[in-house]
Design a protein around this motif. Structure first.
Motif, PDB file in Angstrom:
ATOM      1  N   GLN A   1     -21.745 -17.364 105.714  1.00 21.56           N
ATOM      2  CA  GLN A   1     -20.416 -17.817 106.146  1.00 21.56           C
ATOM      3  C   GLN A   1     -20.490 -19.195 106.796  1.00 21.56           C
ATOM      4  OE1 GLN A   1     -17.718 -15.421 106.391  1.00 21.56           O
ATOM      5  NE2 GLN A   1     -18.755 -13.451 106.382  1.00 21.56           N
ATOM      6  N   ALA A   2     -21.666 -19.537 107.337  1.00 15.33           N
ATOM      7  CA  ALA A   2     -21.752 -20.711 108.210  1.00 15.33           C
ATOM      8  C   ALA A   2     -21.709 -22.037 107.456  1.00 15.33           C
ATOM      9  CB  ALA A   2     -23.018 -20.645 109.050  1.00 15.33           C
ATOM     10  N   GLY A   3     -22.177 -22.026 106.197  1.00 16.86           N
ATOM     11  CA  GLY A   3     -22.366 -23.301 105.515  1.00 16.86           C
ATOM     12  C   GLY A   3     -21.228 -23.745 104.632  1.00 16.86           C
ATOM     13  N   THR A   4     -20.196 -22.914 104.498  1.00 14.79           N
ATOM     14  CA  THR A   4     -19.082 -23.269 103.626  1.00 14.79           C
ATOM     15  C   THR A   4     -17.764 -23.003 104.346  1.00 14.79           C
ATOM     16  OG1 THR A   4     -19.321 -21.057 102.693  1.00 14.79           O
ATOM     17  CG2 THR A   4     -20.197 -22.878 101.388  1.00 14.79           C
TER      18      THR A   4
END
Ligand SMILES: Nc1ncnc2c1ncn2[C@@H]1O[C@H](COP(=O)(O)OP(=O)(O)OP(=O)(O)O)[C@@H](O)[C@H]1O
Ligand SMILES: [Mg+2]
Lengths: 262, 340
Positions: free
Chosen positions: A90-93
């Motif tokens: 979830q963190a990178g997009t």
């Protein structure tokens, strides 16, 4: 390409919760080095990457990237040189943005934000080509929101977003840990492929000894905020998983000794 | 009735501002009540002092933007929670707006400014008795559509993508080199600039500015956004923006009909706004109602789950929608096509 000198970081200094996360760490990466990082939970691996990426300030020491002192630069001002993939898919997009919008943001990483169009026909075409290399069929879903992709697909996309602009330095923090073995293998294969293709300098944290040995040309092990062992390319080629496990048990022994002493 | 449509279209300017902060930036900005009055007060007193109406309107917009700037600085530089930062500015604006209203050439202290004898941007319409006619609806509608198009254009620029990323995933935005302090402050300024513009136009339409003008305006904006997004969905930005405009008009027309009812007084408007927002929130969380709206509106596809708001503490959080959508999507289609 990357030089850390005497980097230290303590959380909540001077309180009951004081935690030394990094203690006097030196690290040097030459251009093209691909270093895997192992170490038990709380060893300071993520802290190390956060400090290099600029999302945490150092207490002491300096960080040089490509010969330039970036110690005091915030994360967003290092982004032109440093790209990251996080453990949490979830963190990178951005889940509400479409695949192509996410790629457009990544393409613009570290560049000026103008009022020019975010997406153009030419950019879409180039995104489709890049997406095709992931072999996930994402090139046919470019206007779908990223929130609807599976974790593995998101992680593959994050990896593409981090690498296709050829950053000076790629930071991977357990980026396959949240995936099932099959997807993890796929993302790992893509990682090797992209680092190779773009000749990137990279740091990859993993808890998987086999991955740590298979990937990259160097290996370091961290323990209690320090780099306690380091394998040169020659040593790494010789090493086996059992050697790494031996290292680990030695360190655990060391730990209990010290606990007794203090 | 057409007068209500006029007013709904004007409120759409404010609703577009609220859309930018609550929906796009994911920032619960209550500055609106203050920046709206900043718009009405600044424009009214400028016109009162003989400034040309168009210039006065721009001044009202700038006044709103400056209120947004204050909230943005309090939040980004001093790390004050969005809600608290904007409440602080809302309160501060009450005093500032009183001061603005007292800037008349006669030096009198005021809490209201009358514009009935002044030339405004609507003087042409008023003199020809065309206020509240198809002519005024067309003219105001055209203006609002242009503003809505500018908002959509703004969000489709590189900077706009950065704003959307900031609202959607701030950590990733920083990792992508986006200066989130800048995107937040600028978006808050644009948003409250639109709110100020709405105030500027409202003051000239109704012919006055009153210090209490802004009270509850944030609710009206929210009601419009929720209503519009429920009907049109948020799949495409331009559709969401149209939805916000239509939502504002529907809201204002609904109030108009309600006021026809004899025992409802003008002062009941605030309670009605509050109740309407509660209803809109409850309805947009209910699966059944969502399905019904989906069936009734050709713009929303049934498979288009992401628009659905789920039962979460903050129904304005975009994350909540996608999480629900993701859960629904993975539950209904176990086979993941395309993954090897
Ligand atoms: N934001 C923080 N606030 C306080 N303490 C922290 C923070 N981040 C890390 N720490 C502490 O610093 C130490 C190092 O943490 P770090 O996350 O770097 O470990 P790690 O090697 O990445 O571990 P893992 O393998 O579990 O990911 C730990 O003791 C941790 O509790
Ligand atoms: Mg970690």
């Amino acid at each position: 390409m990357l030089t850390l000198t005497g980097v230290s970081k303590t959380f909540y200094p001077g309180t009951a919760n004081e935690r030394v996360a990094l203690h006097d760490v030196d690290l040097e990466l030459a251009t093209g080095d691909f270093v895997t990082v192992i170490g038990s939970n709380g060893a300071g691996k993520s802290t190390l990457l956060n400090i290099i990426g600029g999302s945490l300030p150092v207490d002491q020491g300096t960080v040089l990237i490509g010969g330039k002192d970036v110690t005091r630069l915030p994360a967003h001002r290092r982004a032109a040189r440093v790209a990251r993939v996080f453990q949490d898919p979830q963190a990178g997009t951005a889940p509400h943005l479409t695949i192509e919008q996410n790629l457009a943001v990544a393409l613009n990483r570290g560049r000026r934000l103008t009022l020019g169009r975010g997406l153009t026909r030419a950019r879409r075409a180039s995104f489709a080509e890049h997406l095709a290399t992931l072999e996930q069929g994402l090139e046919n879903r470019m206007n779908h929101r990223v929130g609807l992709l599976s974790g593995g697909q998101r992680q593959a996309l994050s990896l593409l977003m981090a690498t296709f602009t050829r950053p000076d330095l790629l930071l991977l923090d357990e980026h396959t840990a949240a995936l099932d073995p099959e997807r993890a293998e796929l993302v790992l294969r893509l990682t090797a492929q992209m680092i190779d293709e773009h000749r990137l300098t990279a740091l990859m944290v993993t808890h998987n000894m086999e991955h740590a040995l298979r990937m990259g040309n160097r290996l370091i092990m961290m323990h209690e905020g320090q780099i306690v062992s380091s394998l040169t390319p020659e040593e790494k080629a010789q090493a086996e998983v059992s050697d790494l496990l031996d290292w680990f048990s030695q360190k655990k022994g060391g730990l209990s000794d010290r606990t007794l002493l203090t | 009735m057409l007068g209500a449509v006029d007013q709904g279209l004007i409120i759409a300017l404010l609703a577009l501002g609220v859309f930018l902060t609550f929906r796009i930036l994911n920032f619960a900005d209550l500055t609106v009540d203050g920046s709206f009055t900043a718009g009405t007060a600044t424009t009214a007193i400028f016109i009162f002092n003989g400034v040309p109406p168009l210039t006065a309107t721009v001044a009202g917009m700038i006044a709103g933007a400056l209120a947004g700037l204050m909230t943005g600085v309090l939040h980004t530089k001093f790390h004050i929670d969005p809600l608290l930062a904007s409440i602080l500015v809302m309160l501060a604006m009450y005093t500032i707006n009183t001061r603005i209203m007292s800037l008349g050439h006669d030096g009198l202290e005021r809490t209201n400014v009358g514009l009935l004898s002044q030339t405004t941007i609507f003087t042409g319409l008023v003199e020809n008795r065309l206020r509240g006619s198809w002519v005024s609806v067309t003219l105001i509608g055209a203006g609002v559509v242009i503003v809505a198009l500018v908002v959509v254009w703004f969000l489709n620029t590189k900077f706009g993508f950065a704003v959307m990323t900031t609202g959607d995933n701030p950590g990733m935005a920083a990792a992508m080199g986006i200066n989130t302090t800048r995107t937040k402050i600028i978006t808050l300024m644009v948003s409250n600039g639109l709110v100020g513009l709405c105030g500027a136009v409202t003051a000239q339409y109704v012919g006055s500015s009153f210090i209490e003008d802004g009270r509850g305006m944030i609710l009206i904006g929210l009601a419009s956004v929720i209503l519009g997004n429920a009907i049109f969905g948020t799949r495409y930005l331009w559709l969401a923006a149209i939805g916000v405009v239509v939502g504002a008009v529907l809201y204002r027309v609904a109030i108009f009909w309600a006021l026809k009812w004899e025992f409802i007084k003008n002062s009941d408007m605030k309670l009605m706004s509050a109740v309407l927002v509660v209803i809109a929130l409850v309805v947009s969380q209910s699966k059944g109602a969502n399905a019904l709206v989906t069936r009734l509106s050709p713009w929303r596809r049934r498979s288009d789950v992401p628009e659905q708001m789920s039962v979460v503490p903050n129904p304005f959080s975009p994350m909540a929608e996608v999480d629900a959508a993701h859960a629904a999507a993975t539950a209904s289609q176990p086979s993941k096509k395309g993954t090897s």
